[in-house]
Design an enzyme around this catalytic site. Structure first.
Site, PDB file in Angstrom:
ATOM      1  N   GLU A  12       0.823  -1.212   0.000  1.00 39.06           N
ATOM      2  CA  GLU A  12       0.000   0.000   0.000  1.00 39.06           C
ATOM      3  C   GLU A  12       0.855   1.259   0.000  1.00 39.06           C
ATOM      4  O   GLU A  12       0.524   2.244  -0.650  1.00 39.06           O
ATOM      5  CB  GLU A  12      -0.965   0.006   1.197  1.00 39.06           C
ATOM      6  CG  GLU A  12      -2.141  -0.942   1.038  1.00 39.06           C
ATOM      7  CD  GLU A  12      -2.995  -0.622  -0.185  1.00 39.06           C
ATOM      8  OE1 GLU A  12      -3.061   0.543  -0.592  1.00 39.06           O
ATOM      9  OE2 GLU A  12      -3.578  -1.565  -0.747  1.00 39.06           O
ATOM     10  N   TYR A  28      -6.296   6.947   4.157  1.00 39.30           N
ATOM     11  CA  TYR A  28      -6.471   5.993   3.064  1.00 39.30           C
ATOM     12  C   TYR A  28      -5.722   4.679   3.352  1.00 39.30           C
ATOM     13  O   TYR A  28      -6.298   3.589   3.283  1.00 39.30           O
ATOM     14  CB  TYR A  28      -6.008   6.582   1.709  1.00 39.30           C
ATOM     15  CG  TYR A  28      -5.748   5.460   0.744  1.00 39.30           C
ATOM     16  CD1 TYR A  28      -6.820   4.756   0.197  1.00 39.30           C
ATOM     17  CD2 TYR A  28      -4.454   5.021   0.475  1.00 39.30           C
ATOM     18  CE1 TYR A  28      -6.599   3.660  -0.622  1.00 39.30           C
ATOM     19  CE2 TYR A  28      -4.227   3.919  -0.331  1.00 39.30           C
ATOM     20  CZ  TYR A  28      -5.299   3.251  -0.877  1.00 39.30           C
ATOM     21  OH  TYR A  28      -5.087   2.150  -1.666  1.00 39.30           O
ATOM     22  N   ASP A  58      -8.781   6.373  -2.648  1.00 43.28           N
ATOM     23  CA  ASP A  58      -7.616   6.852  -3.413  1.00 43.28           C
ATOM     24  C   ASP A  58      -8.136   7.498  -4.700  1.00 43.28           C
ATOM     25  O   ASP A  58      -9.348   7.644  -4.889  1.00 43.28           O
ATOM     26  CB  ASP A  58      -6.633   5.699  -3.686  1.00 43.28           C
ATOM     27  CG  ASP A  58      -7.210   4.655  -4.640  1.00 43.28           C
ATOM     28  OD1 ASP A  58      -8.407   4.730  -4.979  1.00 43.28           O
ATOM     29  OD2 ASP A  58      -6.459   3.753  -5.054  1.00 43.28           O
ATOM     30  N   CYS A 103     -24.690   2.849 -12.740  1.00 44.00           N
ATOM     31  CA  CYS A 103     -23.861   4.056 -12.750  1.00 44.00           C
ATOM     32  C   CYS A 103     -24.668   5.229 -13.305  1.00 44.00           C
ATOM     33  O   CYS A 103     -25.079   5.232 -14.463  1.00 44.00           O
ATOM     34  CB  CYS A 103     -22.629   3.799 -13.613  1.00 44.00           C
ATOM     35  SG  CYS A 103     -21.635   5.263 -13.856  1.00 44.00           S
TER      36      CYS A 103
HETATM   37  S1  SF4 Z   1     -20.255   2.564 -16.122  1.00 41.03           S
HETATM   38 FE1  SF4 Z   1     -18.494   3.646 -16.917  1.00 41.03          FE
HETATM   39  S2  SF4 Z   1     -18.384   5.515 -15.750  1.00 41.03           S
HETATM   40 FE2  SF4 Z   1     -19.723   4.161 -14.643  1.00 41.03          FE
HETATM   41  S3  SF4 Z   1     -18.432   3.135 -13.171  1.00 41.03           S
HETATM   42 FE3  SF4 Z   1     -18.504   1.844 -14.989  1.00 41.03          FE
HETATM   43  S4  SF4 Z   1     -16.745   2.455 -16.229  1.00 41.03           S
HETATM   44 FE4  SF4 Z   1     -17.082   4.049 -14.695  1.00 41.03          FE
END
Ligand code: SF4
Length: 369
Positions: free
Chosen positions: A44, A127, A145, A215
């Site tokens: 680390e 961290y 990080d 996401c």
């Molecule tokens: S979908 Fe794309 S932007 Fe979202 S976490 Fe995965 S790689 Fe990253």
């Protein structure tokens, strides 16, 4: 158990998807094969601001030379710095050794497993503490990080880059929010691995990402806006002259003072070129100021350009001879005359290592003539 998405919280889905992906896709790295807290701690520290492929040979050599906390604690500092040579940020190596001495004396060589104790060791911040606690001891602690910051900013569409303490706080809060109850070590490593392998800074590989359905930046098709860009640091340019001084077949080297940049490393004498000063004039002045003697320049050996994180150095290197007389060094903690072959024993900054390589090459060529 695979529950329908509607009955599972967003966080649980993130945990499951990421862990499943990590167990299948993770890179086989030597510190991941170990459960030894010391090995995880060393990895680390080495990985701070340094890429995995750079760290790999350093880690192997380090663990061979210092397989236990006690080996590191009792090693000569010059050996510790030599094994770190070229990895940069030398305070990391010095702090590792200082911490190893504390761990040997106060904890019988076993790294402590509470946040308070681990944070009290030199060179361990929030961290690194989170990484060691979760990976080595399974303690529920989050990590943050650069890779994790980027993943979280995109995953939650947070306009945060961690540049200010307020922004960093928000990202820490998010890292804690998505932390699972168990498998925390693997989960933290999965987050970091995703940031390193898939959710990379430019052109992330969203199509193969295990989090693509969760996401928010990807779902809104504005990944490019997250995280917001950080202001670029100004890289300073420095011109320096250095001298390889010979006397009776030996070369003069000196050890930098204990504090500041590259503390404790050995170097060839020299210094910054002043405004309107030529590299030649600079080296003669520096040697007069640093060693208290005049020198003659025999030849210009090389010009080396080397980039450090905050500055770029142009190093003008001269071969020279000192006038007879007693040296009175003013800018170092130690100095020596050494044979060319002995230079490899001492730890030098990266730019000086290039000078040594050149001297060895020139010497080999001479021997062949
Ligand atoms: S979908 Fe794309 S932007 Fe979202 S976490 Fe995965 S790689 Fe990253």
């Amino acid at each position: 158990m695979h529950l329908p998405a509607s009955t599972m919280s967003d966080t649980v889905l993130i945990n499951e998807s990421l862990l499943r992906w990590y167990r299948k896709e993770r890179r086989d790295l030597p510190w991941r094969r170990s459960r030894d807290p010391y090995a995880i701690w060393v990895s680390e520290i080495m990985l701070q601001q340094t890429q995995v492929k750079t760290v790999l040979p350093y880690f192997e050599r380090w663990m061979q030379a210092f397989p236990t906390v006690k080996d590191l604690a009792t090693a000569p500092e010059s050996k510790v710095l030599k094994l770190w040579e070229g990895l940069g940020y030398y305070s990391r190596a010095r702090n590792l050794q200082k911490s190893a001495i504390l761990v040997k004396d106060q904890y019988a060589g076993n790294l402590p497993s509470t946040r308070k104790e681990i944070l009290a060791l030199p060179g361990i911040g929030p961290y690194t503490a989170g990484a060691i606690l979760s990976i080595a001891f399974g303690v529920r602690a989050s990590v943050l990080d650069g890779n994790v910051k980027r993943v979280l900013s995109r995953l939650r569409r947070l306009k945060e880059n961690g540049k200010t303490s307020k922004s960093e706080k928000r990202l820490w809060a998010e890292a804690e929010r998505i932390l699972p109850e168990k498998d925390v070590g693997d989960f933290n490593q999965a987050l970091m691995e995703l940031g390193a392998q898939v959710c990379i800074p430019q052109k992330p590989h969203c199509m193969i990402c295990p989090l693509k359905k969760l996401c928010q930046a990807h779902l809104k098709a504005d990944v490019q806006n997250f995280p917001p860009p950080k202001p670029q640091p100004v890289i300073k340019k420095i011109d320096v002259s250095a001298a390889v001084l010979f006397r009776r077949g030996k070369i003069y080297i000196q050890q930098r003072v204990e504090k500041g940049l590259m503390a404790g490393l050995w170097e060839f004498p020299g210094g910054k070129i002043e405004k309107n000063e030529s590299p030649e004039k600079c080296i003669v002045r520096e040697i007069r100021e640093e060693l208290g003697l005049e020198m003659t320049i025999e030849e210009k050996l090389i010009v080396i350009r080397h980039s450090y994180t905050q500055f770029r150095v142009t190093l003008h290197v001269f071969k020279g001879r000192l006038f007879p007389g007693k040296i009175t060094p003013t800018a170092c903690q130690n100095w020596k005359w050494v044979a060319l072959k002995e230079l490899e024993i001492y730890p030098f900054p990266s730019a000086n290592v290039k000078i040594i390589k050149l001297l060895e090459k020139l010497s080999n060529a001479q021997e062949k003539e």
